[in-house]
Enzyme design. Structure first.
Site, PDB file in Angstrom:
ATOM      1  N   LEU A 102      54.606  29.263  75.893  1.00  0.00           N
ATOM      2  CA  LEU A 102      53.894  27.995  75.858  1.00  0.00           C
ATOM      3  C   LEU A 102      53.112  27.892  77.153  1.00  0.00           C
ATOM      4  CD1 LEU A 102      56.629  25.495  74.539  1.00  0.00           C
ATOM      5  CD2 LEU A 102      54.740  26.499  73.255  1.00  0.00           C
ATOM      6  N   ASP A 103      51.892  27.394  77.084  1.00  0.00           N
ATOM      7  CA  ASP A 103      51.078  27.225  78.291  1.00  0.00           C
ATOM      8  C   ASP A 103      51.821  26.357  79.302  1.00  0.00           C
ATOM      9  OD1 ASP A 103      49.071  28.675  77.064  1.00  0.00           O
ATOM     10  OD2 ASP A 103      48.023  26.889  76.351  1.00  0.00           O
ATOM     11  N   ILE A 104      51.443  26.470  80.557  1.00  0.00           N
ATOM     12  CA  ILE A 104      52.125  25.738  81.623  1.00  0.00           C
ATOM     13  C   ILE A 104      52.068  24.221  81.401  1.00  0.00           C
ATOM     14  CG2 ILE A 104      50.091  25.667  83.145  1.00  0.00           C
ATOM     15  CD1 ILE A 104      52.072  26.073  85.510  1.00  0.00           C
ATOM     16  N   HIS A 189      45.865  29.856  74.330  1.00  0.00           N
ATOM     17  CA  HIS A 189      45.219  28.533  74.236  1.00  0.00           C
ATOM     18  C   HIS A 189      44.675  28.249  72.836  1.00  0.00           C
ATOM     19  CE1 HIS A 189      45.710  28.010  78.470  1.00  0.00           C
ATOM     20  NE2 HIS A 189      44.700  28.753  78.851  1.00  0.00           N
TER      21      HIS A 189
END
Length: 242
Positions: A102-104, A189
């Protein structure tokens, strides 16, 4: 299995530390004190007690984490806290890793395990594992956007597989939307880029499910728990040893 290997995998310390436990006569197998790290045991049958604790063998472990923002989906990083920093010593001893990422700035469901075959199966493009996200969006998502998602949005470097966009709420005054998005991929993303391709921007993104696993609503951000027997049974659809 060697006794020292069993003790390490049961979370009793490093090889050096468990050798000290054996030397101090802190370990018994089937009621008999054992001091040799080379002692062979049947990890599924023999009773191993260490410092009064009856140990059970787990080859694989599984953690559900409600990942918070600001933490990266990695096992180590020099600049940021990682998801592994949020777990317990057993997770470190078992060398778990996140299944996917998962993105930050994305929060929500993350599975961590040391079962490489399961991770590969869940991430394989051939399996088409659904991933459900809830997104807050700056802009009004429309029926045309729903159709756009369903057809497969074409981005600069690849064309997305058909995805499901469900409009949950629209605030005309604030010009915002709340949507549910289901994708079968997990490229960099991707959800944010798909929404951006529709002329809007994701302002908050949460993953709610991945395949048969659903985020436990009782887990606060940053909290984790081990998977239940029921959840593990659902993972049997991936046809790998659990």
């Amino acid at each position: 299995m060697r006794l020292d290997k069993f003790l390490v995998e049961a979370g009793q310390g490093s090889r050096t530390e468990v050798k000290q436990l054996l030397k101090k006569k802190q370990v018994s197998v089937n009621g008999k004190i054992e001091t040799s790290p080379k002692t062979q045991i049947d990890e599924k049958v023999d009773q191993v007690i260490c410092q009064g604790q009856n140990l059970s063998y787990e080859k694989y472990v599984y953690y559900m984490l409600n990942k918070p923002k600001g933490v990266i989906s990695a096992t180590e990083d020099n600049q940021h806290k990682t998801v592994l920093d949020l777990l317990d010593k057993t997770a470190w001893d078992k060398e778990v890793f996140p299944v996917g990422r998962l993105d930050i700035d994305t929060h929500g469901l993350l599975l961590l395990t040391n079962n490489g075959k399961l991770a590969h199966a869940m991430l394989s493009p051939k399996k088409h594992v659904d991933k459900l996200y809830r997104a807050k969006v700056a802009g009004i998502m429309t029926a045309e956007d729903v159709e756009h998602f369903a057809k497969g949005i074409e981005l600069k470097d690849f064309t997305c597989q058909p995805a499901q966009l469900e409009i949950l709420e629209v605030n005309e005054a604030a010009k915002t939307s709340l949507v549910a998005i289901t994708i079968k991929e997990g490229k960099f993303h991707q959800v944010k880029r798909m929404v951006l391709a529709c002329g809007k921007e994701v302002t908050d993104l949460e993953r709610l499910s991945m395949g048969p696993l659903q985020l436990d609503e009782n887990l606060s951000l940053g909290e984790w728990r081990r998977l239940t027997a029921e959840e593990l049974a659902k993972l049997e659809v991936f046809d790998v040893e659990l």
